[in-house]
Write an enzyme that holds these catalytic residues in place. Sequence first.
Site, mmCIF file in Angstrom:
data_model
loop_
_atom_site.group_PDB
_atom_site.id
_atom_site.type_symbol
_atom_site.label_atom_id
_atom_site.label_comp_id
_atom_site.label_asym_id
_atom_site.label_seq_id
_atom_site.Cartn_x
_atom_site.Cartn_y
_atom_site.Cartn_z
ATOM 1 N N GLY A 11 0.583 -1.266 0.672
ATOM 2 C CA GLY A 11 -0.131 -0.024 -0.170
ATOM 3 C C GLY A 11 0.745 1.574 -0.421
ATOM 4 O O GLY A 11 0.426 2.182 0.641
ATOM 5 N N SER A 12 1.419 1.087 -0.709
ATOM 6 C CA SER A 12 2.745 2.178 -0.475
ATOM 7 C C SER A 12 1.641 3.765 -1.625
ATOM 8 O O SER A 12 1.739 4.522 -0.415
ATOM 9 C CB SER A 12 3.721 2.586 -1.489
ATOM 10 O OG SER A 12 3.994 1.979 -2.825
ATOM 11 N N ASN A 13 1.012 3.296 -2.793
ATOM 12 C CA ASN A 13 0.599 4.585 -2.848
ATOM 13 C C ASN A 13 -0.827 5.193 -2.182
ATOM 14 O O ASN A 13 -0.856 6.066 -1.919
ATOM 15 C CB ASN A 13 -0.714 4.439 -4.172
ATOM 16 C CG ASN A 13 0.571 4.255 -5.855
ATOM 17 O OD1 ASN A 13 0.782 5.342 -5.870
ATOM 18 N ND2 ASN A 13 1.029 3.049 -5.828
ATOM 19 N N ARG A 64 -16.633 -14.445 -7.576
ATOM 20 C CA ARG A 64 -16.334 -13.104 -7.937
ATOM 21 C C ARG A 64 -17.006 -12.179 -7.359
ATOM 22 O O ARG A 64 -16.884 -11.015 -6.792
ATOM 23 C CB ARG A 64 -15.530 -12.948 -9.226
ATOM 24 C CG ARG A 64 -14.234 -11.303 -9.503
ATOM 25 C CD ARG A 64 -14.356 -11.862 -11.416
ATOM 26 N NE ARG A 64 -12.890 -12.879 -10.872
ATOM 27 C CZ ARG A 64 -11.645 -12.384 -10.939
ATOM 28 N NH1 ARG A 64 -11.527 -11.592 -10.048
ATOM 29 N NH2 ARG A 64 -10.789 -13.272 -10.685
ATOM 30 N N MET A 89 -5.171 -6.227 -6.728
ATOM 31 C CA MET A 89 -4.419 -6.888 -7.533
ATOM 32 C C MET A 89 -5.719 -8.072 -8.129
ATOM 33 O O MET A 89 -5.530 -9.063 -8.022
ATOM 34 C CB MET A 89 -3.393 -7.836 -7.236
ATOM 35 C CG MET A 89 -2.234 -6.381 -7.089
ATOM 36 S SD MET A 89 -1.978 -5.864 -8.747
ATOM 37 C CE MET A 89 -1.075 -6.766 -9.683
ATOM 38 N N ARG A 90 -7.241 -7.245 -7.959
ATOM 39 C CA ARG A 90 -8.522 -8.100 -8.207
ATOM 40 C C ARG A 90 -9.114 -7.503 -9.079
ATOM 41 O O ARG A 90 -8.655 -6.166 -9.718
ATOM 42 C CB ARG A 90 -9.312 -8.386 -6.655
ATOM 43 C CG ARG A 90 -8.565 -8.733 -6.179
ATOM 44 C CD ARG A 90 -8.254 -10.499 -5.743
ATOM 45 N NE ARG A 90 -10.026 -10.704 -6.257
ATOM 46 C CZ ARG A 90 -10.032 -12.366 -6.653
ATOM 47 N NH1 ARG A 90 -9.197 -12.850 -7.070
ATOM 48 N NH2 ARG A 90 -11.718 -13.127 -7.037
ATOM 49 N N HIS A 108 -1.738 2.615 -12.660
ATOM 50 C CA HIS A 108 -1.314 1.923 -13.019
ATOM 51 C C HIS A 108 0.169 1.874 -13.612
ATOM 52 O O HIS A 108 0.209 3.420 -13.664
ATOM 53 C CB HIS A 108 -1.972 1.654 -14.674
ATOM 54 C CG HIS A 108 -2.250 0.136 -15.415
ATOM 55 N ND1 HIS A 108 -2.189 -0.623 -14.890
ATOM 56 C CD2 HIS A 108 -1.044 0.354 -16.976
ATOM 57 C CE1 HIS A 108 -1.094 -1.795 -15.660
ATOM 58 N NE2 HIS A 108 -0.535 -1.051 -17.010
ATOM 59 N N GLU A 173 4.414 7.539 -9.070
ATOM 60 C CA GLU A 173 3.018 7.479 -8.850
ATOM 61 C C GLU A 173 2.970 7.556 -7.205
ATOM 62 O O GLU A 173 1.692 8.484 -7.451
ATOM 63 C CB GLU A 173 3.059 5.766 -8.819
ATOM 64 C CG GLU A 173 3.168 5.060 -9.778
ATOM 65 C CD GLU A 173 3.057 3.456 -9.541
ATOM 66 O OE1 GLU A 173 2.235 2.939 -8.526
ATOM 67 O OE2 GLU A 173 3.870 2.286 -9.947
#
Length: 203
Positions: A11-13, A64, A89-90, A108, A173
């Site tokens: 979770g760096s962003n 899903r 990442m889903r 992205h 980012e």
Amino acid sequence: TRVAILISGRGSNMVSLIEAAKAPDFPAEIVLVLANRPAAGGLAHARAEGIPARAIDHTSFADRAQFDAALHAALTAEDIDLVCLAGFMRIFTPGFVEAWAGRMLNIHPSLLPLFRGTHTHRQALDAGVRLHGCTVHYVVPELDAGPIVAQAAVPVRSGDDPDSLAARVIVQEHRLYPAALALVAGGRARLEGDRVLFAGDAA
Ligand code: GRF
């Protein structure tokens, strides 16, 4: 603007968005962090910042659509206005994406439309591009294909490998996502159909 951040890993962003939102004039408030993996490192960081954070573990849902429904319920329960995917990442079902059309952003690590999907830095090196970077875009059902809000470019240097290139991109980012969120949350960028209009643009 009430913002939820969705993460899968470190979770760096998310951290850079949380930090930016501390500015008194920032036009959004980070009010919720959700992770699809209980082990996501970012959950502890969010909690340490006093932000409600919880895992909705995708492996505990039959399919899903049921996982997406649980996410949707958690987001609507907190009156979320805008969702920021940050290292999430889903892939969502089209129904979930449609429900959040115009209200969900993603970052992205490439200059879209180049290098959709994963391993973008490897893709960039294999393609021999001299410019690479990152993109913040609205999420649409098609993967990594939504209207672009903002981009930042970095040079590809000789001797780069995916790790050195990723390290250069991630710095951008962390600058780009807060700026893009401020544009959208502050009403200076808005989605009109499949185009992003900016304040001052002729509608
Ligand atoms: C970043 O490169 C981001 O662009 C991609 O996942 C990577 C890790 O993100 N979506 P984070 O450190 O978990 O925010």
